[in-house]
Design a protein around this motif. Structure first.
Motif, PDB file in Angstrom:
ATOM      1  N   LEU A 151       0.826  -1.246  -0.026  1.00 35.83           N
ATOM      2  CA  LEU A 151       0.046  -0.003  -0.006  1.00 35.83           C
ATOM      3  C   LEU A 151       1.056   1.201  -0.008  1.00 35.83           C
ATOM      4  O   LEU A 151       1.977   1.139   0.630  1.00 35.83           O
ATOM      5  CB  LEU A 151      -0.983  -0.073   1.300  1.00 35.83           C
ATOM      6  CG  LEU A 151      -1.844  -1.246   1.515  1.00 35.83           C
ATOM      7  CD1 LEU A 151      -2.569  -0.938   2.665  1.00 35.83           C
ATOM      8  CD2 LEU A 151      -2.900  -1.490   0.159  1.00 35.83           C
ATOM      9  N   CYS A 152       0.430   2.232  -0.597  1.00 35.38           N
ATOM     10  CA  CYS A 152       1.102   3.354  -0.701  1.00 35.38           C
ATOM     11  C   CYS A 152       1.114   3.935   0.781  1.00 35.38           C
ATOM     12  O   CYS A 152       0.033   4.324   1.481  1.00 35.38           O
ATOM     13  CB  CYS A 152       0.454   4.362  -1.568  1.00 35.38           C
ATOM     14  SG  CYS A 152       1.101   6.036  -1.338  1.00 35.38           S
ATOM     15  N   PRO A 153       2.536   4.485   1.325  1.00 43.53           N
ATOM     16  CA  PRO A 153       2.629   5.077   2.461  1.00 43.53           C
ATOM     17  C   PRO A 153       2.189   6.237   2.835  1.00 43.53           C
ATOM     18  O   PRO A 153       1.917   6.681   3.735  1.00 43.53           O
ATOM     19  CB  PRO A 153       4.170   4.892   2.881  1.00 43.53           C
ATOM     20  CG  PRO A 153       4.853   5.028   1.387  1.00 43.53           C
ATOM     21  CD  PRO A 153       3.784   4.333   0.512  1.00 43.53           C
ATOM     22  N   VAL A 154       1.853   7.010   1.586  1.00 37.55           N
ATOM     23  CA  VAL A 154       1.354   8.395   1.791  1.00 37.55           C
ATOM     24  C   VAL A 154      -0.288   8.378   1.574  1.00 37.55           C
ATOM     25  O   VAL A 154      -0.644   9.117   2.810  1.00 37.55           O
ATOM     26  CB  VAL A 154       1.828   9.228   0.404  1.00 37.55           C
ATOM     27  CG1 VAL A 154       1.451  10.603   0.536  1.00 37.55           C
ATOM     28  CG2 VAL A 154       3.434   9.449   0.607  1.00 37.55           C
ATOM     29  N   CYS A 155      -0.854   7.588   0.751  1.00 37.93           N
ATOM     30  CA  CYS A 155      -2.293   7.970   0.477  1.00 37.93           C
ATOM     31  C   CYS A 155      -3.176   6.752   0.901  1.00 37.93           C
ATOM     32  O   CYS A 155      -4.393   6.509   0.826  1.00 37.93           O
ATOM     33  CB  CYS A 155      -2.907   8.221  -0.873  1.00 37.93           C
ATOM     34  SG  CYS A 155      -2.249   7.127  -2.123  1.00 37.93           S
ATOM     35  N   GLY A 156      -2.290   5.384   1.041  1.00 37.76           N
ATOM     36  CA  GLY A 156      -2.973   4.216   1.311  1.00 37.76           C
ATOM     37  C   GLY A 156      -3.567   3.459   0.458  1.00 37.76           C
ATOM     38  O   GLY A 156      -3.931   2.407   0.349  1.00 37.76           O
ATOM     39  N   PRO A 197      -0.301   1.673  -9.819  1.00 40.35           N
ATOM     40  CA  PRO A 197       1.377   2.176  -9.318  1.00 40.35           C
ATOM     41  C   PRO A 197       1.314   3.559  -9.358  1.00 40.35           C
ATOM     42  O   PRO A 197       0.829   4.236 -10.532  1.00 40.35           O
ATOM     43  CB  PRO A 197       1.889   1.462 -10.455  1.00 40.35           C
ATOM     44  CG  PRO A 197       0.803   0.470 -11.010  1.00 40.35           C
ATOM     45  CD  PRO A 197      -0.392   0.996 -10.738  1.00 40.35           C
ATOM     46  N   HIS A 198       1.841   4.405  -8.472  1.00 41.97           N
ATOM     47  CA  HIS A 198       2.091   5.875  -8.605  1.00 41.97           C
ATOM     48  C   HIS A 198       3.083   6.228  -7.645  1.00 41.97           C
ATOM     49  O   HIS A 198       3.443   5.505  -6.812  1.00 41.97           O
ATOM     50  CB  HIS A 198       0.629   6.519  -8.273  1.00 41.97           C
ATOM     51  CG  HIS A 198       0.309   6.380  -6.819  1.00 41.97           C
ATOM     52  ND1 HIS A 198      -0.478   5.068  -6.526  1.00 41.97           N
ATOM     53  CD2 HIS A 198       0.513   7.101  -5.666  1.00 41.97           C
ATOM     54  CE1 HIS A 198      -0.897   5.471  -5.152  1.00 41.97           C
ATOM     55  NE2 HIS A 198      -0.211   6.336  -4.865  1.00 41.97           N
ATOM     56  N   GLU A 199       3.526   7.435  -7.771  1.00 39.40           N
ATOM     57  CA  GLU A 199       4.548   8.276  -6.820  1.00 39.40           C
ATOM     58  C   GLU A 199       4.090   9.373  -6.483  1.00 39.40           C
ATOM     59  O   GLU A 199       2.948   9.956  -7.380  1.00 39.40           O
ATOM     60  CB  GLU A 199       5.870   8.228  -7.481  1.00 39.40           C
ATOM     61  CG  GLU A 199       6.535   6.742  -7.512  1.00 39.40           C
ATOM     62  CD  GLU A 199       7.996   6.961  -8.323  1.00 39.40           C
ATOM     63  OE1 GLU A 199       8.488   8.193  -8.519  1.00 39.40           O
ATOM     64  OE2 GLU A 199       8.266   5.951  -8.826  1.00 39.40           O
ATOM     65  N   HIS A 200       4.340   9.717  -5.557  1.00 45.82           N
ATOM     66  CA  HIS A 200       4.015  11.297  -5.174  1.00 45.82           C
ATOM     67  C   HIS A 200       5.034  12.192  -5.112  1.00 45.82           C
ATOM     68  O   HIS A 200       6.205  11.951  -4.830  1.00 45.82           O
ATOM     69  CB  HIS A 200       3.425  11.449  -3.530  1.00 45.82           C
ATOM     70  CG  HIS A 200       1.948  10.341  -3.396  1.00 45.82           C
ATOM     71  ND1 HIS A 200       0.849  10.993  -3.533  1.00 45.82           N
ATOM     72  CD2 HIS A 200       1.668   9.159  -3.014  1.00 45.82           C
ATOM     73  CE1 HIS A 200       0.039  10.134  -3.288  1.00 45.82           C
ATOM     74  NE2 HIS A 200       0.544   9.001  -3.030  1.00 45.82           N
ATOM     75  N   ASP A 201       4.896  13.214  -6.005  1.00 43.63           N
ATOM     76  CA  ASP A 201       5.599  14.311  -5.900  1.00 43.63           C
ATOM     77  C   ASP A 201       5.589  15.080  -4.438  1.00 43.63           C
ATOM     78  O   ASP A 201       4.357  15.440  -4.212  1.00 43.63           O
ATOM     79  CB  ASP A 201       5.194  15.166  -7.061  1.00 43.63           C
ATOM     80  CG  ASP A 201       6.436  16.677  -7.298  1.00 43.63           C
ATOM     81  OD1 ASP A 201       7.006  16.783  -6.311  1.00 43.63           O
ATOM     82  OD2 ASP A 201       6.293  17.110  -8.263  1.00 43.63           O
TER      83      ASP A 201
HETATM   84 ZN   LIG Z   1      -0.065   7.174  -2.672  1.00 42.96          ZN
END
Ligand SMILES: [Zn+2]
Ligand SMILES: [Zn+2]
Length: 168
Positions: A134-139, A146-150
């Motif tokens: 899970l994405c640690p930023v948005c869950g 699949p994504h990354e956060h700027d």
């Molecule tokens: Zn995210």
């Protein structure tokens, strides 16, 4: 609970008893998650080998557990071939020579099978080896999206701070 009465088997040194046993597996708690054996009852090869100083017990079965992936919480399955061995001395002098699963001439196959399966499990139970988690930023599930956060876009408050800093 599945147990086996050792009184029903009388062996002399060098003799062996072999039987197939149906063993009921218990659910396991791992890292706060619950893992359910499917099927709950497994067929196990069970052998008692009598030596001059005691008995050797062997248990073999395939165990399968269903539960959440420890990275993304989706359904995960783990299946393991188990081969376990216990030794019980005829006249045990020390605790090391006793199997913890033998009590009052009964062998607790259920507890033994559960512990053997728990010991054979991987450090992390995953839905697939390359699970992205899970994405640690948005869950959100990184396997699905699949994504990354700027970092600058992640939180608009940083923009406000940067603006403030420029004005100072
Ligand atoms: Zn995210
Ligand atoms: Zn996963």
């Amino acid at each position: 609970m599945t147990s086996f009465s050792l009184r029903q088997v009388r062996l002399r040194s060098g003799e062996q008893y072999r039987d197939e046993q149906e063993v009921a597996l218990e659910p396991l708690e791992l890292g706060g998650q619950r893992y359910i054996p499917v099927p709950e009852k497994v067929r196990a090869d069970f052998t008692i080998s009598r030596a001059s100083t005691g008995s050797v017990f062997d248990l073999r079965f395939r165990g399968r557990l269903h539960g959440p992936c420890q990275r993304c919480l989706a359904d995960a399955v783990v299946e393991k071939g188990i081969s376990a061995r216990e030794y019980q001395a005829t006249s045990p002098d020390s605790e090391e020579m006793r199997s913890p699963y033998v009590e009052d001439d009964r062998l607790d196959l259920g507890a033994w099978a559960r512990d053997a399966l728990a010991l054979a499990l991987p450090a992390q139970i995953l839905c697939r080896p390359e699970c992205a988690g899970l994405c640690p930023v948005c869950g959100r599930d990184l396997n699905v999206e699949p994504h990354e956060h700027d970092e600058q876009q992640a939180d608009p408050r940083w923009d406000a701070l940067a603006e403030l800093r420029d004005r100072l």
